[in-house]
Design an enzyme around this catalytic site. Structure first.
Site, mmCIF file in Angstrom:
data_model
loop_
_atom_site.group_PDB
_atom_site.id
_atom_site.type_symbol
_atom_site.label_atom_id
_atom_site.label_comp_id
_atom_site.label_asym_id
_atom_site.label_seq_id
_atom_site.Cartn_x
_atom_site.Cartn_y
_atom_site.Cartn_z
ATOM 1 N N VAL A 1 0.858 -1.051 -0.200
ATOM 2 C CA VAL A 1 0.081 -0.208 0.256
ATOM 3 C C VAL A 1 0.987 0.932 -0.175
ATOM 4 O O VAL A 1 -0.059 2.436 -0.973
ATOM 5 C CB VAL A 1 -1.120 0.150 1.785
ATOM 6 C CG1 VAL A 1 -1.619 1.777 1.023
ATOM 7 C CG2 VAL A 1 -2.233 -0.891 1.473
ATOM 8 N N TYR B 1 -3.677 -11.638 15.257
ATOM 9 C CA TYR B 1 -3.338 -10.189 14.334
ATOM 10 C C TYR B 1 -4.826 -9.257 14.650
ATOM 11 O O TYR B 1 -5.166 -8.922 14.253
ATOM 12 C CB TYR B 1 -3.349 -10.668 12.832
ATOM 13 C CG TYR B 1 -3.025 -9.695 11.452
ATOM 14 C CD1 TYR B 1 -1.706 -8.963 11.510
ATOM 15 C CD2 TYR B 1 -4.096 -9.143 10.773
ATOM 16 C CE1 TYR B 1 -2.315 -7.297 10.219
ATOM 17 C CE2 TYR B 1 -4.150 -8.641 9.790
ATOM 18 C CZ TYR B 1 -3.332 -7.482 9.837
ATOM 19 O OH TYR B 1 -3.688 -6.012 9.271
ATOM 20 N N ASN C 1 -9.713 -7.499 0.766
ATOM 21 C CA ASN C 1 -8.187 -7.452 0.437
ATOM 22 C C ASN C 1 -7.477 -7.191 -0.350
ATOM 23 O O ASN C 1 -8.055 -6.855 -1.682
ATOM 24 C CB ASN C 1 -8.745 -9.022 -0.362
ATOM 25 C CG ASN C 1 -9.083 -10.595 0.327
ATOM 26 O OD1 ASN C 1 -9.626 -10.118 1.092
ATOM 27 N ND2 ASN C 1 -7.729 -11.242 0.887
ATOM 28 N N ARG D 1 -14.623 -13.460 -2.037
ATOM 29 C CA ARG D 1 -13.929 -12.580 -0.974
ATOM 30 C C ARG D 1 -13.689 -11.250 -2.404
ATOM 31 O O ARG D 1 -13.934 -11.283 -3.243
ATOM 32 C CB ARG D 1 -11.949 -12.687 -1.720
ATOM 33 C CG ARG D 1 -11.622 -13.603 -0.302
ATOM 34 C CD ARG D 1 -11.734 -13.049 1.412
ATOM 35 N NE ARG D 1 -11.158 -14.405 2.387
ATOM 36 C CZ ARG D 1 -11.446 -15.441 2.512
ATOM 37 N NH1 ARG D 1 -12.917 -15.399 2.280
ATOM 38 N NH2 ARG D 1 -11.431 -15.999 3.608
ATOM 39 N N ASP E 1 -9.644 -23.636 4.224
ATOM 40 C CA ASP E 1 -10.126 -22.741 3.282
ATOM 41 C C ASP E 1 -10.045 -21.135 4.229
ATOM 42 O O ASP E 1 -11.019 -19.796 3.590
ATOM 43 C CB ASP E 1 -11.863 -22.628 2.770
ATOM 44 C CG ASP E 1 -11.518 -23.497 1.377
ATOM 45 O OD1 ASP E 1 -10.922 -23.634 0.889
ATOM 46 O OD2 ASP E 1 -12.954 -24.521 1.573
#
Length: 314
Positions: free
Chosen positions: A12, A136, A165, A208, A270
């Site tokens: 980012v 996290y 995401n 997602r 998954d």
């Protein structure tokens, strides 16, 4: 304005640097991108020294210990401790230096595992996150708690964004430790080289919302300049743009002209089946914002990976 960007050499940070350099920056802004080479943000003294050296008026806080599903499963305690230290040091140094505004980066994995969809900004603390990355997730949730504390006790303008995401150039393309899309890109590259099938971990069914890093960068600039709530804001494509992991793998295969077979390995976890997020709040503020179409963004990311393979695969 002196804008300090922590984690400035990551996915980012690099996207923000590019967007600023390509004309989105303003004459009254000086941008400073720092990485772990400039300071160890788990150290309060090094963090304080970094802030004293650059004396920022604004901060975009991206620095974090991050990783994909399997790295999180292995190291939940490390993710918790490292990120709690980093976040506390950055926010407290910003407060002590009188920084005008801090925008921190959260993640949709902070939301409760058992919830109704779509999830929105009011639901962050409604229950425990998915067990695969609780370290996290809880560390990131605590940024929201601290932002509220600094606002109520000291009147600080500290806020946070919650991207879905993220992917794009300068991602972590490590197959073991990276996120799903960059991992797929690297796997397709190797499958093409060896002439083998593409094996995708998991069933391919989880869904997602992916956001292109350059789109996210443009939204970060808007949040820094215009968004004045302490409450976080979800930065995401719409619910209708959610894709399955299978569809993501097919998009990567198409972008890289991979003609081989796609094989799914259901023995691999998954993770969360879906974490559909609402971008209604963002749309109230920016109804006309144009996201890069998913397949176009995947194609650009794959092209960057191919052109920078020697560095990208590390």
């Amino acid at each position: 304005k002196r804008v300090l960007v922590t984690g400035g050499t990551g996915l980012v940070g690099k996207a923000i640097e590019k967007v600023v350099a390509d004309g989105e920056g303003r004459p009254d802004e000086r941008w400073i991108f720092v990485s772990s080479r400039d300071a160890d943000l788990t150290s309060s003294s090094e963090t304080k020294a970094l802030f004293e050296r650059h004396r920022p008026t604004h901060v975009i806080h991206l620095a974090a210990m991050v990783g994909g599903l399997f790295k999180n499963i292995r190291s939940n305690l490390d993710f918790w401790r490292t990120n709690v230290h980093i976040n506390d040091n950055v926010l407290h140094s910003a407060h002590e230096m009188g920084v005008e505004k801090v925008v921190s980066c959260l993640s949709t994995c902070i939301f409760p595992d058992k919830t109704t969809y779509p999830i929105d900004e009011t639901m962050i603390h409604n229950g425990p996150p998915h067990s695969s990355n609780f370290g996290y997730s809880y560390a990131k949730r605590m940024i929201d708690i601290q932002n509220r504390g600094y606002s109520e006790q000291h009147g600080r303008r500290f806020t946070a964004v919650i991207p879905t995401n993220v992917f794009g150039p300068h991602d972590n393309f490590n197959i073991e430790d990276g996120h799903v899309l960059p991992g797929l890109i690297h796997k397709v590259h190797l499958a093409k080289q060896s002439g083998s099938a593409l094996t995708v971990w998991g069933t391919g069914k989880p869904r997602r919302q992916f956001i292109y890093s350059l789109d996210l960068a443009r939204l970060f600039l808007w949040v820094l300049r215009e968004y004045d709530e302490v409450e976080p804001i979800i930065l995401s494509v719409g619910e209708e743009d959610e894709v399955s992991i299978r569809e993501a793998a097919e998009a990567v295969a198409e972008a890289m002209d991979f003609r081989g077979e796609l094989v799914f390995d259901p023995s691999k976890a998954d993770g969360q089946f879906k974490k559909t997020a609402s971008n209604a709040k963002l749309r109230r503020y920016l109804p006309g914002f144009q996201f890069t179409p998913f397949r176009k963004a995947v194609k650009e990311t794959c092209a960057w990976f191919d052109a920078n393979y020697a560095d990208a695969r590390k």
